[in-house]
Design a protein around this motif. Structure first.
Motif, PDB file in Angstrom:
ATOM      1  N   ALA A   1       0.841  -1.189   0.000  1.00  0.00           N
ATOM      2  CA  ALA A   1       0.000   0.000   0.000  1.00  0.00           C
ATOM      3  C   ALA A   1       0.884   1.249   0.000  1.00  0.00           C
ATOM      4  CB  ALA A   1      -0.904   0.012   1.220  1.00  0.00           C
ATOM      5  N   ALA A   2       0.504   2.214  -0.809  1.00  0.00           N
ATOM      6  CA  ALA A   2       1.269   3.454  -0.908  1.00  0.00           C
ATOM      7  C   ALA A   2       0.764   4.428   0.158  1.00  0.00           C
ATOM      8  CB  ALA A   2       1.129   4.054  -2.298  1.00  0.00           C
ATOM      9  N   ILE A   3       1.384   4.390   1.306  1.00  0.00           N
ATOM     10  CA  ILE A   3       1.002   5.268   2.408  1.00  0.00           C
ATOM     11  C   ILE A   3       2.138   6.251   2.646  1.00  0.00           C
ATOM     12  CG2 ILE A   3       0.394   5.391   4.847  1.00  0.00           C
ATOM     13  CD1 ILE A   3      -0.645   2.505   4.537  1.00  0.00           C
ATOM     14  N   ILE A   4       1.802   7.507   2.658  1.00  0.00           N
ATOM     15  CA  ILE A   4       2.798   8.543   2.915  1.00  0.00           C
ATOM     16  C   ILE A   4       2.612   8.981   4.365  1.00  0.00           C
ATOM     17  CG2 ILE A   4       3.601  10.841   2.286  1.00  0.00           C
ATOM     18  CD1 ILE A   4       2.386  10.255  -0.530  1.00  0.00           C
ATOM     19  N   TYR A   5       3.628   8.716   5.156  1.00  0.00           N
ATOM     20  CA  TYR A   5       3.573   9.094   6.564  1.00  0.00           C
ATOM     21  C   TYR A   5       4.005  10.546   6.697  1.00  0.00           C
ATOM     22  CZ  TYR A   5       3.022   4.123   7.346  1.00  0.00           C
ATOM     23  OH  TYR A   5       2.558   2.837   7.327  1.00  0.00           O
ATOM     24  N   ASN A   6       3.182  11.330   7.350  1.00  0.00           N
ATOM     25  CA  ASN A   6       3.421  12.758   7.510  1.00  0.00           C
ATOM     26  C   ASN A   6       3.909  13.019   8.931  1.00  0.00           C
ATOM     27  OD1 ASN A   6       3.338  15.511   6.954  1.00  0.00           O
ATOM     28  ND2 ASN A   6       1.264  15.710   7.778  1.00  0.00           N
ATOM     29  N   TYR A   7       5.206  13.226   9.061  1.00  0.00           N
ATOM     30  CA  TYR A   7       5.789  13.520  10.371  1.00  0.00           C
ATOM     31  C   TYR A   7       5.990  15.022  10.498  1.00  0.00           C
ATOM     32  CZ  TYR A   7       6.694   8.607  11.275  1.00  0.00           C
ATOM     33  OH  TYR A   7       6.542   7.265  11.509  1.00  0.00           O
ATOM     34  N   ASP A   8       5.499  15.569  11.612  1.00  0.00           N
ATOM     35  CA  ASP A   8       5.678  16.989  11.914  1.00  0.00           C
ATOM     36  C   ASP A   8       6.429  17.079  13.234  1.00  0.00           C
ATOM     37  OD1 ASP A   8       5.447  19.718  11.788  1.00  0.00           O
ATOM     38  OD2 ASP A   8       3.392  19.774  12.574  1.00  0.00           O
ATOM     39  N   ASN A   9       7.690  17.451  13.169  1.00  0.00           N
ATOM     40  CA  ASN A   9       8.579  17.503  14.352  1.00  0.00           C
ATOM     41  C   ASN A   9       8.637  16.148  15.057  1.00  0.00           C
ATOM     42  OD1 ASN A   9       9.161  20.219  13.944  1.00  0.00           O
ATOM     43  ND2 ASN A   9       7.385  20.878  15.145  1.00  0.00           N
ATOM     44  N   GLY A  10       8.712  15.077  14.284  1.00  0.00           N
ATOM     45  CA  GLY A  10       8.840  13.731  14.840  1.00  0.00           C
ATOM     46  C   GLY A  10       7.529  13.116  15.297  1.00  0.00           C
ATOM     47  N   VAL A  11       6.418  13.815  15.095  1.00  0.00           N
ATOM     48  CA  VAL A  11       5.114  13.301  15.518  1.00  0.00           C
ATOM     49  C   VAL A  11       4.296  13.008  14.261  1.00  0.00           C
ATOM     50  CG1 VAL A  11       3.002  13.826  16.796  1.00  0.00           C
ATOM     51  CG2 VAL A  11       5.199  14.635  17.644  1.00  0.00           C
ATOM     52  N   LEU A  12       3.682  11.853  14.215  1.00  0.00           N
ATOM     53  CA  LEU A  12       2.843  11.450  13.094  1.00  0.00           C
ATOM     54  C   LEU A  12       1.573  12.299  13.116  1.00  0.00           C
ATOM     55  CD1 LEU A  12       3.022   9.350  10.862  1.00  0.00           C
ATOM     56  CD2 LEU A  12       1.896   7.734  12.356  1.00  0.00           C
ATOM     57  N   THR A  13       1.348  13.073  12.045  1.00  0.00           N
ATOM     58  CA  THR A  13       0.254  14.053  12.032  1.00  0.00           C
ATOM     59  C   THR A  13      -0.571  13.918  10.760  1.00  0.00           C
ATOM     60  OG1 THR A  13       1.739  15.553  13.204  1.00  0.00           O
ATOM     61  CG2 THR A  13      -0.269  16.503  12.301  1.00  0.00           C
ATOM     62  N   CYS A  14      -1.893  14.048  10.909  1.00  0.00           N
ATOM     63  CA  CYS A  14      -2.795  13.991   9.756  1.00  0.00           C
ATOM     64  C   CYS A  14      -2.629  15.266   8.939  1.00  0.00           C
ATOM     65  CB  CYS A  14      -4.240  13.852  10.235  1.00  0.00           C
ATOM     66  SG  CYS A  14      -5.438  13.891   8.881  1.00  0.00           S
ATOM     67  N   PRO A  15      -2.430  15.140   7.614  1.00  0.00           N
ATOM     68  CA  PRO A  15      -2.243  16.339   6.796  1.00  0.00           C
ATOM     69  C   PRO A  15      -3.524  17.173   6.619  1.00  0.00           C
ATOM     70  CG  PRO A  15      -2.172  14.381   5.437  1.00  0.00           C
ATOM     71  CD  PRO A  15      -2.245  13.918   6.863  1.00  0.00           C
ATOM     72  N   TRP A  16      -4.699  16.565   6.859  1.00  0.00           N
ATOM     73  CA  TRP A  16      -5.950  17.289   6.661  1.00  0.00           C
ATOM     74  C   TRP A  16      -6.438  17.988   7.925  1.00  0.00           C
ATOM     75  CZ3 TRP A  16      -5.705  12.426   4.072  1.00  0.00           C
ATOM     76  CH2 TRP A  16      -5.667  12.542   2.685  1.00  0.00           C
ATOM     77  N   CYS A  17      -6.358  17.305   9.070  1.00  0.00           N
ATOM     78  CA  CYS A  17      -6.937  17.890  10.287  1.00  0.00           C
ATOM     79  C   CYS A  17      -5.907  18.139  11.385  1.00  0.00           C
ATOM     80  CB  CYS A  17      -8.066  17.020  10.812  1.00  0.00           C
ATOM     81  SG  CYS A  17      -7.543  15.388  11.383  1.00  0.00           S
TER      82      CYS A  17
ATOM     83  N   SER B   1      -2.686  14.289  15.815  1.00  0.00           N
ATOM     84  CA  SER B   1      -1.427  13.552  15.987  1.00  0.00           C
ATOM     85  C   SER B   1      -1.720  12.124  16.446  1.00  0.00           C
ATOM     86  CB  SER B   1      -0.516  14.258  16.983  1.00  0.00           C
ATOM     87  OG  SER B   1      -1.161  14.354  18.235  1.00  0.00           O
ATOM     88  N   PHE B   2      -0.792  11.218  16.082  1.00  0.00           N
ATOM     89  CA  PHE B   2      -0.968   9.799  16.369  1.00  0.00           C
ATOM     90  C   PHE B   2       0.306   9.211  16.945  1.00  0.00           C
ATOM     91  CE2 PHE B   2      -3.872  10.902  13.026  1.00  0.00           C
ATOM     92  CZ  PHE B   2      -5.054  10.300  13.428  1.00  0.00           C
ATOM     93  N   ALA B   3       0.136   8.251  17.862  1.00  0.00           N
ATOM     94  CA  ALA B   3       1.274   7.559  18.450  1.00  0.00           C
ATOM     95  C   ALA B   3       1.624   6.314  17.640  1.00  0.00           C
ATOM     96  CB  ALA B   3       0.967   7.175  19.895  1.00  0.00           C
ATOM     97  N   ALA B   4       0.625   5.704  17.003  1.00  0.00           N
ATOM     98  CA  ALA B   4       0.858   4.462  16.267  1.00  0.00           C
ATOM     99  C   ALA B   4       0.475   4.631  14.798  1.00  0.00           C
ATOM    100  CB  ALA B   4       0.043   3.321  16.879  1.00  0.00           C
ATOM    101  N   LYS B   5       1.188   3.925  13.931  1.00  0.00           N
ATOM    102  CA  LYS B   5       0.924   4.016  12.493  1.00  0.00           C
ATOM    103  C   LYS B   5      -0.441   3.449  12.126  1.00  0.00           C
ATOM    104  CE  LYS B   5       5.653   4.019  10.798  1.00  0.00           C
ATOM    105  NZ  LYS B   5       6.640   3.310   9.964  1.00  0.00           N
ATOM    106  N   ILE B   6      -0.891   2.408  12.835  1.00  0.00           N
ATOM    107  CA  ILE B   6      -2.175   1.792  12.486  1.00  0.00           C
ATOM    108  C   ILE B   6      -3.315   2.767  12.715  1.00  0.00           C
ATOM    109  CG2 ILE B   6      -2.478   0.681  14.744  1.00  0.00           C
ATOM    110  CD1 ILE B   6      -3.523  -0.780  11.332  1.00  0.00           C
ATOM    111  N   GLY B   7      -3.248   3.553  13.783  1.00  0.00           N
ATOM    112  CA  GLY B   7      -4.268   4.569  14.025  1.00  0.00           C
ATOM    113  C   GLY B   7      -4.260   5.631  12.944  1.00  0.00           C
ATOM    114  N   TYR B   8      -3.063   6.004  12.519  1.00  0.00           N
ATOM    115  CA  TYR B   8      -2.901   6.997  11.454  1.00  0.00           C
ATOM    116  C   TYR B   8      -3.523   6.485  10.150  1.00  0.00           C
ATOM    117  CZ  TYR B   8      -0.431   9.886   7.993  1.00  0.00           C
ATOM    118  OH  TYR B   8      -0.107  10.707   6.947  1.00  0.00           O
ATOM    119  N   ILE B   9      -3.245   5.222   9.815  1.00  0.00           N
ATOM    120  CA  ILE B   9      -3.752   4.630   8.572  1.00  0.00           C
ATOM    121  C   ILE B   9      -5.279   4.566   8.576  1.00  0.00           C
ATOM    122  CG2 ILE B   9      -3.821   2.500   7.220  1.00  0.00           C
ATOM    123  CD1 ILE B   9      -0.897   2.054   8.160  1.00  0.00           C
TER     124      ILE B   9
END
Length: 168
Positions: free
Chosen positions: A129-145, A148-156
């Motif tokens: 799957a082509a998933i682009i992880y968006n890290y903002d200052n080392g924190v996984l962050t949704c580009p739309w809203c 922030s997320f601690a785990a990749k599965i929640g982000y996906i």
């Protein structure tokens, strides 16, 4: 067989190396052979009377009723290319019935393993799957809203909700 969990060997390969069939084929073979045995019994035997009897009254549940023994037997016969309307006459000749059940169950097992291997190979051949992880200052962050997320599965799974909203 000295296969460790970390070796990541497929279940079908372990069964192949051990020269053992699957449990489904084993149960299918035993059920078909037992039914042949019962059909050859004398008419007054209790097992035969119960096996071929029908209830005079009562109803089965609505929806998806529980399968009866005969329903499962019929399904096994169809999977083994045994005509359900002819099985009693075939079972009357014990050696031929036994030979036919063993060969048909063996064919079923070979086909089942081939289907599982094909399905597994197709899953493995899929592109990731082509998933682009968006890290903002080392924190996984949704580009739309900007959540922030601690785990990749929640982000996906969160990104899927945005994709569903965009498609509406």
């Amino acid at each position: 067989m000295k296969i460790r969990w970390s070796d990541r060997v497929r279940n079908t390969e372990v069964l192949r190396r051990a020269n053992v069939g699957g449990i489904e084929a084993y149960l299918m073979r035993r059920q078909l052979r037992w039914c042949g045995h019962v059909s050859r019994m004398a008419e007054e035997r209790v097992a035969k009377r119960i096996f071929f009897s029908e209830l005079e009254e009562g109803k089965r549940n609505h929806g998806g009723p529980l399968l009866r023994y005969k329903d499962v037997l019929k399904r096994h016969m169809k999977r083994c290319n045994i005509e359900p309307s002819r099985w009693e006459s075939l079972a009357a000749q014990r050696p031929e019935w036994r030979r036919m059940v063993n060969s048909q169950v063996r064919e079923f097992e070979v086909q089942r393993i081939a289907d599982l291997d094909t399905k597994r190979d197709q899953l493995k051949a899929r592109p990731p799957a082509a998933i682009i992880y968006n890290y903002d200052n080392g924190v996984l962050t949704c580009p739309w809203c900007a959540r922030s997320f601690a785990a990749k599965i929640g982000y996906i799974s969160h990104l899927r909700t945005h994709q569903l909203q965009l498609s509406d």
